[in-house]
Design a protein around this motif. Structure first.
Motif, PDB file in Angstrom:
ATOM      1  N   LEU A 102      -3.878  -6.070  20.007  1.00 55.99           N
ATOM      2  CA  LEU A 102      -2.831  -6.117  18.878  1.00 55.99           C
ATOM      3  C   LEU A 102      -2.545  -4.639  18.476  1.00 55.99           C
ATOM      4  N   LEU A 103      -3.756  -3.826  18.548  1.00 61.97           N
ATOM      5  CA  LEU A 103      -3.529  -2.469  17.759  1.00 61.97           C
ATOM      6  C   LEU A 103      -2.700  -1.654  18.610  1.00 61.97           C
ATOM      7  N   ASP A 160     -12.150  -3.894  10.398  1.00 62.61           N
ATOM      8  CA  ASP A 160     -12.428  -2.346  10.447  1.00 62.61           C
ATOM      9  C   ASP A 160     -11.403  -1.741  11.350  1.00 62.61           C
ATOM     10  N   ALA A 161     -11.152  -2.145  12.335  1.00 66.85           N
ATOM     11  CA  ALA A 161     -10.272  -1.621  13.493  1.00 66.85           C
ATOM     12  C   ALA A 161      -9.043  -1.533  12.765  1.00 66.85           C
ATOM     13  N   LEU A 162      -8.473  -2.755  12.174  1.00 62.67           N
ATOM     14  CA  LEU A 162      -7.266  -2.602  11.726  1.00 62.67           C
ATOM     15  C   LEU A 162      -6.975  -1.587  10.398  1.00 62.67           C
ATOM     16  N   ASN A 163      -8.091  -1.384   9.850  1.00 60.84           N
ATOM     17  CA  ASN A 163      -8.025  -0.431   8.838  1.00 60.84           C
ATOM     18  C   ASN A 163      -8.328   0.878   9.138  1.00 60.84           C
ATOM     19  N   SER A 164      -8.365   1.154  10.492  1.00 56.55           N
ATOM     20  CA  SER A 164      -8.454   2.611  10.965  1.00 56.55           C
ATOM     21  C   SER A 164      -6.988   3.100  11.329  1.00 56.55           C
ATOM     22  N   LEU A 192     -14.595  -7.986   1.910  1.00 52.69           N
ATOM     23  CA  LEU A 192     -14.059  -6.834   2.139  1.00 52.69           C
ATOM     24  C   LEU A 192     -12.821  -6.385   1.453  1.00 52.69           C
ATOM     25  N   TYR A 193     -11.770  -7.538   1.725  1.00 52.73           N
ATOM     26  CA  TYR A 193     -10.429  -7.300   0.936  1.00 52.73           C
ATOM     27  C   TYR A 193     -10.482  -7.577  -0.422  1.00 52.73           C
ATOM     28  N   LYS A 194     -11.385  -8.476  -0.826  1.00 57.07           N
ATOM     29  CA  LYS A 194     -11.565  -8.667  -2.364  1.00 57.07           C
ATOM     30  C   LYS A 194     -11.919  -7.266  -2.741  1.00 57.07           C
ATOM     31  N   ALA A 195     -12.938  -6.727  -2.218  1.00 58.62           N
ATOM     32  CA  ALA A 195     -13.375  -5.436  -2.790  1.00 58.62           C
ATOM     33  C   ALA A 195     -12.285  -4.364  -2.771  1.00 58.62           C
TER      34      ALA A 195
END
Length: 226
Positions: free
Chosen positions: A72-73, A97-101, A183-186
């Motif tokens: 995907l990335l 975490d990978a997507l966030n990078s 994670l997304y709530k935070a």
């Protein structure tokens, strides 16, 4: 240039992610990226990552994080000019975490559907194996019972859609999704929608996105995706 919009939709099997995603793509001009479709495309094309994914799928296993991110990335990194909605990825915290990078998300839509509704929907779900097209005998039946609308080939009921497998499958989803949801709530980008019918959830999602994506921007992006 207008700011690009990046969104993710989450939800357990049978929650209506595909239906909602199609409506979002049509209404707001986002590219809909289904991780399941993308995996199948890579398997059909015999790409290196697709061949690897197939070895897990044939064994009835989930495609692991390192293979999914490898699939995907690169695709997402290519889509620098488009706003998109990602459906089916990330499934796990490692994938998130990978997507966030590589990008910052604007909105994460979380579909929270009652267990009994999910069990009822999946009990009536049939699939065309080679394309991944899904039918529901109640609200999205094939034109000819038991046959795919496009190819005329036989539909099957997946083993993990059978009642005895459902509860374990849904419990597994809940376990792996919770850290991603937290994670997304935070990050204050998570929006959860609960109901038993997609048609009742959709107006609320549409209203939310209307406040996040100005109409002029979505029209411009829609034109640029064709």
């Amino acid at each position: 240039m207008s700011k690009l919009f990046r969104a993710v939709i989450m939800g357990p099997p049978g929650s209506g992610k595909g239906t909602i995603s199609e409506r979002i793509a049509h209404s707001f001009g986002l590219k809909h990226i289904s991780s399941g479709d993308f995996v199948r495309e890579n398997i059909s094309a015999n790409t290196e990552a697709g061949v690897l994914a197939k070895t897990y799928i044939k064994k009835g296993l989930l495609v692991p994080d390192h293979v999914m991110t490898r699939l995907l990335l690169p695709r997402l990194e290519e889509m620098t000019k488009y706003s998109w909605l990602l459906d089916g990825f990330p499934r796990t915290l490692a994938q998130a975490d990978a997507l966030n990078s590589i990008c910052d998300l604007d909105v994460v839509i979380n579909l929270n559907i009652p267990l009994e509704t999910l069990k009822e929907r999946l009990r009536h779900r049939w699939t065309h194996p080679s394309s991944g097209r899904v039918y529901n005998m109640y609200f999205n039946p094939p034109r000819i019972q038991g046959l795919d609308d496009i190819t005329g080939e036989q539909l099957i009921q997946q083993e993990d859609d059978r009642p005895e497998a459902l509860v374990a499958r849904l419990r597994h989803y809940k376990d792996i999704a919770k850290p991603v949801i937290d994670l997304y709530k935070a990050k204050s980008i998570l929006y959860t929608f609960s109901d038993t019918e997609t048609d009742r959830i959709w107006p609320n999602i549409s209203t939310l996105l209307s406040t996040k994506i100005p109409i002029g921007q979505s029209d411009a992006r829609c034109a640029s995706t064709h």
